[in-house]
Design an enzyme around this catalytic site. Sequence first.
Site, PDB file in Angstrom:
ATOM      1  N   ARG A 104       4.851  -2.383  -1.482  1.00  0.00           N
ATOM      2  CA  ARG A 104       3.618  -3.072  -1.113  1.00  0.00           C
ATOM      3  C   ARG A 104       2.472  -2.454  -1.895  1.00  0.00           C
ATOM      4  O   ARG A 104       2.264  -1.241  -1.851  1.00  0.00           O
ATOM      5  CB  ARG A 104       3.336  -2.913   0.384  1.00  0.00           C
ATOM      6  CG  ARG A 104       4.357  -3.535   1.257  1.00  0.00           C
ATOM      7  CD  ARG A 104       3.842  -3.758   2.660  1.00  0.00           C
ATOM      8  NE  ARG A 104       3.276  -2.569   3.290  1.00  0.00           N
ATOM      9  CZ  ARG A 104       2.677  -2.593   4.478  1.00  0.00           C
ATOM     10  NH1 ARG A 104       2.551  -3.732   5.137  1.00  0.00           N
ATOM     11  NH2 ARG A 104       2.203  -1.499   5.012  1.00  0.00           N
ATOM     12  N   THR A 108      -3.737  -4.493  -1.834  1.00  0.00           N
ATOM     13  CA  THR A 108      -3.624  -5.896  -1.415  1.00  0.00           C
ATOM     14  C   THR A 108      -2.522  -6.105  -0.370  1.00  0.00           C
ATOM     15  O   THR A 108      -2.462  -7.165   0.255  1.00  0.00           O
ATOM     16  CB  THR A 108      -3.264  -6.784  -2.621  1.00  0.00           C
ATOM     17  OG1 THR A 108      -1.969  -6.375  -3.094  1.00  0.00           O
ATOM     18  CG2 THR A 108      -4.285  -6.638  -3.746  1.00  0.00           C
ATOM     19  N   ASP A 200       5.691   5.012   8.470  1.00  0.00           N
ATOM     20  CA  ASP A 200       6.271   4.512   7.219  1.00  0.00           C
ATOM     21  C   ASP A 200       7.778   4.795   7.221  1.00  0.00           C
ATOM     22  O   ASP A 200       8.212   5.947   7.170  1.00  0.00           O
ATOM     23  CB  ASP A 200       5.596   5.213   6.031  1.00  0.00           C
ATOM     24  CG  ASP A 200       6.047   4.631   4.709  1.00  0.00           C
ATOM     25  OD1 ASP A 200       5.208   4.098   3.972  1.00  0.00           O
ATOM     26  OD2 ASP A 200       7.269   4.709   4.405  1.00  0.00           O
ATOM     27  N   ASP A 203       9.233   6.872   4.219  1.00  0.00           N
ATOM     28  CA  ASP A 203       8.882   8.298   4.292  1.00  0.00           C
ATOM     29  C   ASP A 203       9.662   8.996   5.387  1.00  0.00           C
ATOM     30  O   ASP A 203      10.109  10.133   5.223  1.00  0.00           O
ATOM     31  CB  ASP A 203       7.379   8.456   4.565  1.00  0.00           C
ATOM     32  CG  ASP A 203       6.538   8.148   3.332  1.00  0.00           C
ATOM     33  OD1 ASP A 203       7.081   8.216   2.213  1.00  0.00           O
ATOM     34  OD2 ASP A 203       5.347   7.836   3.497  1.00  0.00           O
TER      35      ASP A 203
HETATM   36  C1  PRP Z   1       8.011  -1.044   3.862  1.00  0.00           C
HETATM   37  C2  PRP Z   1       9.193  -1.638   4.599  1.00  0.00           C
HETATM   38  C3  PRP Z   1       9.184  -3.057   4.119  1.00  0.00           C
HETATM   39  C4  PRP Z   1       7.718  -3.343   3.973  1.00  0.00           C
HETATM   40  C5  PRP Z   1       7.265  -4.152   5.134  1.00  0.00           C
HETATM   41  O1  PRP Z   1       8.342  -0.737   2.578  1.00  0.00           O
HETATM   42  O2  PRP Z   1      10.385  -0.947   4.344  1.00  0.00           O
HETATM   43  O3  PRP Z   1       9.866  -3.254   2.899  1.00  0.00           O
HETATM   44  O4  PRP Z   1       7.043  -2.081   3.965  1.00  0.00           O
HETATM   45  O5  PRP Z   1       5.958  -4.537   4.984  1.00  0.00           O
HETATM   46  P1  PRP Z   1       5.503  -6.040   4.819  1.00  0.00           P
HETATM   47  O6  PRP Z   1       6.244  -6.833   5.851  1.00  0.00           O
HETATM   48  O7  PRP Z   1       4.021  -5.998   5.083  1.00  0.00           O
HETATM   49  O8  PRP Z   1       5.804  -6.481   3.420  1.00  0.00           O
HETATM   50  P2  PRP Z   1       7.288  -0.062   1.572  1.00  0.00           P
HETATM   51  O9  PRP Z   1       6.567  -1.138   0.818  1.00  0.00           O
HETATM   52  O10 PRP Z   1       6.449   0.917   2.318  1.00  0.00           O
HETATM   53  O11 PRP Z   1       8.217   0.614   0.514  1.00  0.00           O
HETATM   54  P3  PRP Z   1       9.296   1.811   0.684  1.00  0.00           P
HETATM   55  O12 PRP Z   1      10.481   1.231   1.396  1.00  0.00           O
HETATM   56  O13 PRP Z   1       9.608   2.156  -0.712  1.00  0.00           O
HETATM   57  O14 PRP Z   1       8.664   2.939   1.443  1.00  0.00           O
HETATM   58  N1  URA Z   2       6.031  -0.535   6.367  1.00  0.00           N
HETATM   59  C1  URA Z   2       6.378   0.528   7.126  1.00  0.00           C
HETATM   60  O1  URA Z   2       7.190   1.366   6.703  1.00  0.00           O
HETATM   61  N2  URA Z   2       5.827   0.648   8.326  1.00  0.00           N
HETATM   62  C2  URA Z   2       4.941  -0.247   8.819  1.00  0.00           C
HETATM   63  O2  URA Z   2       4.461  -0.074   9.952  1.00  0.00           O
HETATM   64  C3  URA Z   2       4.588  -1.332   8.009  1.00  0.00           C
HETATM   65  C4  URA Z   2       5.157  -1.462   6.792  1.00  0.00           C
END
Ligand code: PRP
Ligand code: URA
Length: 209
Positions: A104, A108, A200, A203
């Site tokens: 993400r 944005t 997160d 993380d």
């Molecule tokens: C997190 C999660 C989803 C996304 C959800 O990933 O694992 O993929 O956010 O958010 P959304 O519904 O608003 O799109 P992140 O983008 O943090 O990446 P990561 O898995 O690499 O930590």
């Molecule tokens: N991605 C995450 O990992 N946690 C949230 O709460 C939203 C998006």
Amino acid sequence: MGNVYVFDHPLIQHKTAMIRKKETSVKDFRELVREISMLMGYEATRKLPLEEVKITTPICDTTVNMLKGEDIAIVPILRAGLGMVDGMLALVPNAKVGHIGLYRDPQTHEPIEYYCKLPNDIDKREIFVVDPMLATGGSAAAAIDFIKERGGRKIIFMCLIAAPEGIEVLQKAHPDVDIFIAAKDERLNEHAYIVPGLGDAGDRLYGTK
Ligand code: PRP
Ligand code: URA
């Protein structure tokens, strides 16, 4: 419109409560995500097609129903979706695994694709897209767009925690996709994090914060 299943099973509720706690260690978080995914997978795979196979028991020849294991694909959305793969593979060990890398944009909150590798015959497979979090729904909707662009048709989405906003976005974008959720939360905050959520997921799985 696809169906939305929110689990009320006590084991899933208990384990989902554990991953929310901020003091849960990375090791325990990872194990719990695996366990919840396996428990959810039991129900999410309910409609998988079976095929008749002839076998011989110690008593006689017979025909039994068996899974067409080679017709399944599990597609985690990187990186947090990886945490759900092993639990699903414990149920369907012959499934192929595709990967979609999305993150993400911090400003944005829009999903940006950085990787995509799917089984060549993705068009023929029952596809389980897995990601622990459905927040704005942008990542899941975009991942499923990419899978459909590459021929995927029979798609189920599984997540651990979902915000109502994300469910709505995903249902509008992909009304053909059933959604399986361990827990449906209240809302998103101003940073597009799920409240109460678990923080997160990436993380917490990998100890990167
Ligand atoms: C997190 C999660 C989803 C996304 C959800 O990933 O694992 O993929 O956010 O958010 P959304 O519904 O608003 O799109 P992140 O983008 O943090 O990446 P990561 O898995 O690499 O930590
Ligand atoms: N991605 C995450 O990992 N946690 C949230 O709460 C939203 C998006």
